[in-house]
Design a protein around this motif. Structure first.
Motif, short mmCIF file in Angstrom:
data_model
loop_
_atom_site.label_atom_id
_atom_site.label_comp_id
_atom_site.label_asym_id
_atom_site.label_seq_id
_atom_site.Cartn_x
_atom_site.Cartn_y
_atom_site.Cartn_z
N THR A 56 0.85 -1.19 0.00
CA THR A 56 0.00 0.00 0.00
C THR A 56 0.89 1.24 0.00
OG1 THR A 56 -1.75 -1.12 1.22
CG2 THR A 56 -1.76 1.29 1.29
N VAL A 57 0.62 2.16 -0.92
CA VAL A 57 1.36 3.42 -0.94
C VAL A 57 0.46 4.48 -0.31
CG1 VAL A 57 0.69 3.88 -3.36
CG2 VAL A 57 2.64 5.09 -2.35
N MET A 58 1.06 5.31 0.55
CA MET A 58 0.26 6.21 1.38
C MET A 58 0.89 7.60 1.40
SD MET A 58 -0.58 5.25 5.32
CE MET A 58 -1.62 3.83 5.24
N THR A 59 0.08 8.62 1.54
CA THR A 59 0.60 9.97 1.71
C THR A 59 -0.26 10.72 2.71
OG1 THR A 59 1.43 11.91 0.52
CG2 THR A 59 -0.73 11.14 -0.12
N VAL A 60 0.30 11.79 3.25
CA VAL A 60 -0.47 12.70 4.09
C VAL A 60 -0.50 14.02 3.35
CG1 VAL A 60 -0.59 13.90 6.30
CG2 VAL A 60 0.40 11.60 6.19
N VAL A 81 -3.68 4.98 -0.41
CA VAL A 81 -4.56 5.65 0.55
C VAL A 81 -4.01 7.05 0.77
CG1 VAL A 81 -5.55 5.64 2.86
CG2 VAL A 81 -5.02 3.47 1.76
N ARG A 82 -4.90 8.04 0.77
CA ARG A 82 -4.47 9.40 1.09
C ARG A 82 -5.09 9.78 2.43
NH1 ARG A 82 -6.26 14.65 -0.30
NH2 ARG A 82 -7.85 13.88 -1.73
N LEU A 83 -4.25 10.30 3.32
CA LEU A 83 -4.71 10.70 4.65
C LEU A 83 -4.80 12.23 4.66
CD1 LEU A 83 -2.22 8.47 6.69
CD2 LEU A 83 -4.44 7.81 5.76
N TRP A 84 -5.96 12.73 4.88
CA TRP A 84 -6.06 14.20 4.90
C TRP A 84 -7.32 14.66 5.63
CZ3 TRP A 84 -2.73 17.60 5.26
CH2 TRP A 84 -2.98 18.95 5.02
N ASP A 85 -7.18 15.83 6.23
CA ASP A 85 -8.27 16.41 6.99
C ASP A 85 -7.93 17.88 7.15
OD1 ASP A 85 -10.37 14.94 9.23
OD2 ASP A 85 -9.93 17.09 9.43
N SER A 86 -8.93 18.74 7.12
CA SER A 86 -8.62 20.17 7.23
C SER A 86 -7.88 20.47 8.54
CB SER A 86 -9.89 21.01 7.12
OG SER A 86 -10.80 20.58 8.12
N ALA A 87 -8.10 19.62 9.56
CA ALA A 87 -7.41 19.83 10.85
C ALA A 87 -5.90 19.60 10.72
CB ALA A 87 -7.98 18.90 11.91
N LEU A 88 -5.45 19.05 9.57
CA LEU A 88 -4.02 18.75 9.41
C LEU A 88 -3.28 19.85 8.65
CD1 LEU A 88 -4.32 14.95 8.63
CD2 LEU A 88 -3.38 15.99 10.70
N GLU A 89 -4.00 20.90 8.30
CA GLU A 89 -3.41 21.99 7.50
C GLU A 89 -2.05 22.43 8.03
OE1 GLU A 89 -3.94 23.27 4.11
OE2 GLU A 89 -5.95 22.93 4.93
N LYS A 90 -1.91 22.59 9.32
CA LYS A 90 -0.64 23.09 9.91
C LYS A 90 0.06 22.01 10.73
CE LYS A 90 -0.73 27.62 8.88
NZ LYS A 90 0.03 27.67 7.64
N HIS A 91 -0.03 20.77 10.28
CA HIS A 91 0.49 19.69 11.11
C HIS A 91 2.01 19.74 11.29
CE1 HIS A 91 0.95 18.00 7.05
NE2 HIS A 91 1.94 17.30 7.55
N ASP A 92 2.48 19.25 12.44
CA ASP A 92 3.91 19.09 12.67
C ASP A 92 4.26 17.61 12.53
OD1 ASP A 92 2.87 18.02 14.99
OD2 ASP A 92 3.92 19.36 16.37
#
Ligand SMILES: Cc1cc2nc3c(=O)[nH]c(=O)nc-3n(C[C@H](O)[C@H](O)[C@H](O)COP(=O)(O)OP(=O)(O)OC[C@H]3O[C@@H](n4cnc5c(N)ncnc54)[C@H](O)[C@@H]3O)c2cc1C
Ligand SMILES: Nc1ncnc2c1ncn2[C@@H]1O[C@H](COP(=O)(O)O)[C@@H](O)[C@H]1O
Lengths: 261, 325
Positions: A56-60, A81-92
């Motif tokens: 499985t190839v994955m990205t954030v 699979v793509r992992l994303w959520d508006s809450a991750l906009e400024k993720h560290d």
């Protein structure tokens, strides 16, 4: 048996980078697959060939990151699979690790996670080590060669490069590995691969799908802005001389004069 | 304002790494009236303890055990996280080496603590750290700040901060602690080490002499090595030379190699591609030797010599030998 490989798109290294007055950076519109990830994805596909595992190839990241996933699918990964959520906009890096670890747990049967050595744009490898910790798995970084991999016995042996030199390390699966460019010759997509990848459905998993709350991915460190590098003086002072000896002696004298040595 | 700072002192085969002393210097500045504690893990590390005091530590936490002889992620992270948990320092520092980056990132993950890495500037504002680090192949600087709570973990790029002056005779409390993991709980075993033995490490080096495609073959690195030897320098290379198989990958400088910031970087037969620049742009002084006066490396260099490296390098070696006697 299941191998997961992480990737992302990065700005082209040749791009001209500019910073505007409010400290935002712009690097042109062209994105390329993170150069290090080409080796990680290729390695995952080579492992699939040798061990009959699922890959499985994955990205954030947002939609623009899908290109990296398509690249993975085109050279032989089974699903993306793509992992994303508006809450991750400024993720560290810690939020990244939290999300990726949750997704790997959701897949369930993962034995091995592969990363390229670092994200070339941010020059960061911190998210890799933190993903391993969030999973509670062994971390094998800077791997130049996987010498042995036994999914049944749950063992792995790698050659890795450190500041001390090279070392051969044995460990247990499940594990997280980051790879160097010595590990293989990157595979390039075939025409058929690209067509298959274009048709693939890529699910997007948000925080709710991963059973995470926004508080769990709140950043603890943030980028405030960007700055230009201090300018270097235009071009070199060319040391002239009739012979190599004369040039060499003049240069050495200059370096000593300026207390550079 | 006083803050308590932990500094991990990295040792390789019993030798402390200079980036650790640079970190102690930074810790001293940040701490104010606070306490600076050096953490020394290894086997037979007693000789390092007085050095840590002389470079600015007020106290030393020392773990001496065969299971800690060489850096390994599992036992080192468990021990660092445990000590941070116990003593609750405000800041935890280390050099941004291969091991330092992995160790601090991992311990920060265990403690859900904020992390800044590979920084070249560091300041404290109202108890929170703010840092600068080069990104995008060193083409711009990113300004980053801690926004969350908890001990603040930071790795410092080697040679970005000055080596503090040693003050022999300083001393303080030494706290001996046992390993946090029993040996049989550690899954990862180092089976063998091919030490790059003796040669100067690129990232620690104050002088680097690098060769590129212009050296023409593996034997073309001979004049590079001779100059490096006279200068006590490390040997670097461009990717073109590494890909051609003329020199091993660990010598590669650049975007996909090592990032270095020596006082002096001598580039011979290297054109200065943007990806090579990514690894050496922060060198204090760059000297370029190239037969092509139009080579981009001359745009970056302070001094240039236009000529054949096979004539210039031996002449330079000889000139340095004369002057540095
Ligand atoms: C994703 C990516 C990552 C990369 N990462 C890196 C990296 O980490 N590090 C890196 O270095 N490159 C990297 N590159 C490659 C980079 O783009 C260049 O191809 C490479 O740096 C060129 O190496 P060079 O300067 O040795 O060779 P060239 O560009 O061929 O330059 C050779 C130079 O030697 C000079 N010369 C020849 N003979 C002599 C002589 N006798 N005396 C004096 N001068 C002579 C020539 O005039 C020329 O300027 C990367 C590329 C990509 C796409
Ligand atoms: N996958 C990622 N992991 C960590 N940081 C990222 C990632 N993607 C983007 N960033 C960075 O996060 C910051 C915010 O990006 P932006 O959303 O473009 O403002 C920038 O420094 C990005 O380069």
């Amino acid at each position: 048996m299941h191998v997961v490989v992480l990737t992302k798109m990065t700005p082209d290294t040749e791009a001209t980078v500019t910073v505007n007055a409010s400290g935002q950076v712009h690097w042109g519109d062209k994105l390329v697959i993170n150069p290090w990830d080409e080796y990680a994805i290729t390695e995952a596909v080579l492992i699939k060939g040798a061990h009959n595992v699922q890959v499985t190839v994955m990205t954030v990241g947002p939609e623009a990151q899908s290109e990296a996933l398509k690249h993975g699918l085109a050279i032989g990964c089974d699903q993306a699979v793509r992992l994303w959520d508006s809450a991750l906009e400024k993720h560290d890096s810690l939020a990244y690790a939290t999300v990726v670890a949750a997704a790997i747990r959701k897949l369930g049967d993962v034995d091995l996670v592969l990363f390229g050595k670092e994200m070339a744009d941010l020059a960061t490898d911190q998210h890799i080590f933190q993903t391993a910790r969030k999973l509670g798995w062994n971390m094998l970084g800077f791997v130049a060669k996987i010498e042995a991999l036994d999914f049944a016995a749950r063992t792995v042996r790698v050659r890795r490069l450190t500041d001390r030199g090279a070392e051969v390390v044995a460990s247990r699966l499940p594990a997280v590995i980051s790879v160097l460019k010595d590990i293989n010759e990157p595979k390039y997509p075939t025409f058929i691969g690209i067509r298959k990848a274009a048709k693939a459905e890529v699910p997007v998993w948000g925080l709710a799908d991963l059973g995470l709350s926004a508080a769990e991915v709140a950043p603890r460190a943030q980028v405030l802005g960007y700055r230009e590098l201090p300018k270097r003086e235009g071009s070199a002072e060319i040391i002239e001389g009739a012979t190599a000896q004369e040039k060499a002696e003049k240069l050495v004298a200059r370096l000593l004069e300026e207390k550079i040595l | 304002m006083s803050v308590n700072v932990f500094v991990w002192i990295e040792q390789r085969d019993g030798q402390p790494v200079s980036a650790s002393w640079e970190a102690l210097g930074v810790a001293r500045t940040l701490a104010g009236e606070g306490r600076v504690t050096a953490l020394i893990f290894g086997a037979g590390v007693d000789p390092i303890v007085p050095l840590a005091f002389s470079y600015g530590a007020d106290a030393v936490i020392r773990a001496d055990d065969p299971s800690l002889a060489h850096y390994r992620c599992e036992p080192y992270v468990a021990l660092l996280a445990q000590q941070v948990q116990t003593h609750q320092p405000d800041v935890v520092l280390a050099g941004a080496t291969v091991a330092g980056r992995e160790l601090l990132a991992s311990a920060a993950a265990d403690l859900n603590a904020p992390l800044l890495h590979d920084v070249t500037e560091l300041t404290l504002e109202n108890g929170k750290l703010r840092a600068v680090r080069p990104v995008l192949g060193g083409k711009v600087l990113s300004v980053e700040a801690v926004t969350g709570d908890g001990p603040q973990f930071v790795t410092l790029r080697a040679r970005a901060f000055p080596l503090p002056e040693a003050q022999p005779g300083r001393s303080g409390e030494v706290i001996a602690v046992p390993p946090a993991l029993p040996p049989d709980a550690i899954a990862t075993q180092i089976e063998c080490v091919e030490s790059s033995g003796g040669t100067v490490s690129l990232t620690d080096a104050s002088i680097i002499v690098s060769g590129g495609r212009g050296v023409g073959g593996p034997e073309g690195f001979a004049p590079i090595r001779e100059l490096a030897e006279v200068l006590g320098a490390a040997v670097g290379a461009s990717r073109a030379a590494v890909d051609a198989g003329w020199i091993p990958y660990e010598h590669q400088v650049g975007q996909t190699g090592k990032v270095v910031s020596p006082d002096l970087y001598i580039a011979a037969g290297i054109s200065g591609a943007i990806q090579h620049q990514a690894g050496m742009r922060t060198a204090k002084v760059i000297v370029a030797i190239n037969k092509d006066p139009e080579a981009p490396i001359f745009k970056l260099a302070r001094y240039g010599i236009v000529g054949d490296l096979f004539e210039i390098l031996p002449a330079l070696t000889e000139a340095f030998r004369q002057r540095l006697k």
